[in-house]
Design a protein around this motif. Sequence first.
Motif, mmCIF file in Angstrom:
data_model
loop_
_atom_site.group_PDB
_atom_site.id
_atom_site.type_symbol
_atom_site.label_atom_id
_atom_site.label_comp_id
_atom_site.label_asym_id
_atom_site.label_seq_id
_atom_site.Cartn_x
_atom_site.Cartn_y
_atom_site.Cartn_z
ATOM 1 N N GLY A 9 0.825 -1.200 0.000
ATOM 2 C CA GLY A 9 0.000 0.000 0.000
ATOM 3 C C GLY A 9 0.863 1.254 0.000
ATOM 4 N N ARG A 10 1.898 1.235 0.848
ATOM 5 C CA ARG A 10 2.797 2.393 0.908
ATOM 6 C C ARG A 10 3.484 2.615 -0.437
ATOM 7 N N GLU A 11 3.878 1.488 -1.032
ATOM 8 C CA GLU A 11 4.532 1.552 -2.336
ATOM 9 C C GLU A 11 3.605 2.208 -3.357
ATOM 10 N N ALA A 12 2.350 1.774 -3.360
ATOM 11 C CA ALA A 12 1.387 2.287 -4.332
ATOM 12 C C ALA A 12 1.098 3.756 -4.087
ATOM 13 N N VAL A 13 1.032 4.135 -2.804
ATOM 14 C CA VAL A 13 0.784 5.537 -2.488
ATOM 15 C C VAL A 13 1.942 6.404 -2.994
ATOM 16 N N PHE A 14 3.124 5.883 -2.772
ATOM 17 C CA PHE A 14 4.304 6.605 -3.248
ATOM 18 C C PHE A 14 4.247 6.786 -4.759
ATOM 19 N N LEU A 15 3.955 5.705 -5.453
ATOM 20 C CA LEU A 15 3.914 5.753 -6.916
ATOM 21 C C LEU A 15 2.811 6.698 -7.401
ATOM 22 N N ARG A 16 1.692 6.625 -6.737
ATOM 23 C CA ARG A 16 0.582 7.507 -7.127
ATOM 24 C C ARG A 16 0.970 8.969 -6.961
ATOM 25 N N ASP A 17 1.615 9.254 -5.814
ATOM 26 C CA ASP A 17 2.025 10.634 -5.572
ATOM 27 C C ASP A 17 3.064 11.080 -6.596
ATOM 28 N N ARG A 18 4.004 10.142 -6.870
ATOM 29 C CA ARG A 18 5.030 10.472 -7.854
ATOM 30 C C ARG A 18 4.372 10.770 -9.207
ATOM 31 N N ALA A 19 3.389 9.949 -9.581
ATOM 32 C CA ALA A 19 2.704 10.136 -10.858
ATOM 33 C C ALA A 19 2.000 11.489 -10.885
ATOM 34 N N SER A 20 1.401 11.861 -9.750
ATOM 35 C CA SER A 20 0.662 13.132 -9.789
ATOM 36 C C SER A 20 1.639 14.311 -9.868
ATOM 37 N N ILE A 21 2.809 14.153 -9.207
ATOM 38 C CA ILE A 21 3.828 15.202 -9.342
ATOM 39 C C ILE A 21 4.259 15.317 -10.798
ATOM 40 N N LEU A 22 4.507 14.142 -11.411
ATOM 41 C CA LEU A 22 4.973 14.148 -12.788
ATOM 42 C C LEU A 22 3.950 14.829 -13.706
ATOM 43 N N ARG A 23 2.677 14.539 -13.468
ATOM 44 C CA ARG A 23 1.636 15.179 -14.297
ATOM 45 C C ARG A 23 1.674 16.684 -14.100
ATOM 46 N N MET A 24 1.828 17.051 -12.868
ATOM 47 C CA MET A 24 1.860 18.477 -12.550
ATOM 48 C C MET A 24 3.039 19.159 -13.252
ATOM 49 N N ARG A 25 4.215 18.474 -13.192
ATOM 50 C CA ARG A 25 5.403 19.058 -13.794
ATOM 51 C C ARG A 25 5.313 19.088 -15.316
ATOM 52 N N LEU A 26 4.655 18.091 -15.880
ATOM 53 C CA LEU A 26 4.459 18.080 -17.333
ATOM 54 C C LEU A 26 3.623 19.284 -17.743
ATOM 55 N N ALA A 27 2.599 19.548 -16.938
ATOM 56 C CA ALA A 27 1.742 20.702 -17.213
ATOM 57 C C ALA A 27 2.563 21.992 -17.109
#
Length: 692
Positions: free
Chosen positions: A562-580
Amino acid sequence: MMVLTKKMIEIRSILQTVGQSSALTLPSIVVIGSQSSGKSSVLEAIVGHEFLPKGSNMVTRRPIELTLVNTPDAQAEYGEFPALGLGKITDFSSIQRTLTELNLAVPDSECVTDDPIQLTISSPHVPDLTLIDLPGYIQVVGHDQPLELKQKISDLCDKYIQPPNVILAISAADVDLANSTALRASRRVDPRGERTIGVVTKMDLVDAPRGASILNDKKYPLRLGYVGVVSRVPPQTTGLFKKGSGSISAAISKNENAFFSAHPIEYGPEAGLSVGTTTLRKKLMHVLEQTMAASLQSTSDAIKQELEEATYEFKVQYNDRPLSAESYLAESLDAFKHSFKEFTEHFGRPQVREMLKEELDQRVLDLLAARYWNKPVPDLSPAPPEPDSLADLPNADPESLYWHRKLDASTSALTKLGVGRVATSVVANAIQAHIDRLIAQSTFASHPFARQAITEAASGILNERYYSTSDQVENCIKPYKFEIDMEDGEWSKGRENVAGVLKNELQACEAAVKNVEDTVGGRRKLRDVMTFVDRARKGDVVVEGDGASGAGGFSSALLQKGREAVFLRDRASILRMRLAALKSKQCASMKNKYYCPEIFLDVVATKLTSTAVLFLNVELLSEFNYNFPRELDIRLGRGLGKDEVERFAREDPKIKAHLEVIRRKELLELVLSKMEGLRALEVEGKSRRPSL
Ligand code: GDP
């Protein structure tokens, strides 16, 4: 002249190298006799040296295939064990020791075996002969010997006394011939006494009239007759010579002559009997020569047959394709070098650049994650406040020292990460991996020796170049550690490029989440545990202890996922934000570099890459491409000896079989042509040869 035996012995040794089949066995003289009948003494008298194992404990346990080679022009006398590769042994007591060891290596429980020992003795004093010494027949089995030993010895002897071999049946004069085991055995396989020579030893132990009557034996008539001998080395002689070293011929014949000439009536020329070791030797030579002549035709036929089989195999299995170890190696090496050349054409600066940039892209991502996207890794404790979280970045004040220092520190971490070492390793590893792939696709794949030689050739060059290349690269990127000049064009290229890198990273994150989902058993389950992890972070739920043993009804393993997935999800949302952010107007211009560290670092990475590639190309790649084929030549080409080339080719069972058929065929052809020559000689000489 006894040419035939000599030639046939040569032929036999050639045949032995091709793994002689029983059909090709050329006639030998097989020596049989009871224990203590004087068998060894007779053989030693013929050779002129003491060399056979002595002792009471069944010392002859294996057949000894003794080949005597007359070397008229040589001085030296020596023995060789072809199977042992000990070289020429001039000390006969050493030959005796070796024979004893080889015999005693057969365990007491077995006592005898039919695995022969091959021994060749070359001397100007021996005739050309092939003799096979067999274990002596025994009357009584010893208490520590196997019960069936008597039978085993008898069976072993029976195997050897078959035609076309000549039997040398040894009997002692002081034992009634009717009790001679050797003569009885010979009678079983040669009932008409056509290929047996009777040797009566210890003639000195019976009075002359009795001795003469034994040699005149009518009960066991032998076409080749009986020879009486006194082959014991006179006792006074053994003391004079160092035992086993000097020639015993003179002593024996002196003793023997003295004995027989002391009884001229019984043993003189008038009596017409065959006596003496010299007479025996001559007889053996003549008989063997005649037997060889008689078997020429059948041996020739057998060789022809073998040759036909080899020729057929060569045609059917190998399509008559010629091959030698040398040609095989040369072709394999050429093909390999060719494939390497092809590789070099597709592995140049552009490929090195791409590889290196990819490696630095990863380093840039790591830096960004550590310095800008550093949301705390979720654990089960409440999250600390996020002072410089990403949310602040778009509002970064271009005048703020804080953001300046942050970008400077990141840039410096990138330029100082040891680009020289990293770049050199990346390229060196790639080259080594490519070479491994080339090996796997080449004929060398099935040759451990060559595989190792090639791998070592590559790693040798790479290791040798490693430090200087890495130092050179490091030196050349040095200016970037102090100052980075950037142009607008570079910025916009970097902007485009890093967007691609982030997109890839985003995809990787998403794929990883999916992967976690699959391992925990579905999206729903993962969502539940992620919700729990999120709540724990916010402090909504309290987890006892460190949560290592599980919490909220979730196992600790599941919480970990679960922690792993939360980390990945957060990383993905950061990446989306940075892409924007990258797409936004703010990042379009270099002026706003503090807002867009991704672009800035990408441009730095590109600069580092370009500089590194120049030197990698010169210092590593070109050097490797030049030296590698030369190193291959040294290790696998002219640097290899004939034996090594042969060993190399034979590592591949298919090639080995192919080479063997060819070698067999060639040797059989050689032997056959020799045989044909001998037959012509034989036909010519037949009229002139006196018969016995
Ligand atoms: P093997 O066991 O058949 O090989 O017999 P050896 O050659 O070892 O001889 C057995 C014994 O007989 C030895 O002690 C020899 O010295 C002895 N011997 C061999 N040949 C003669 C011979 O012609 N005359 C005498 N008197 N003794 C002999």
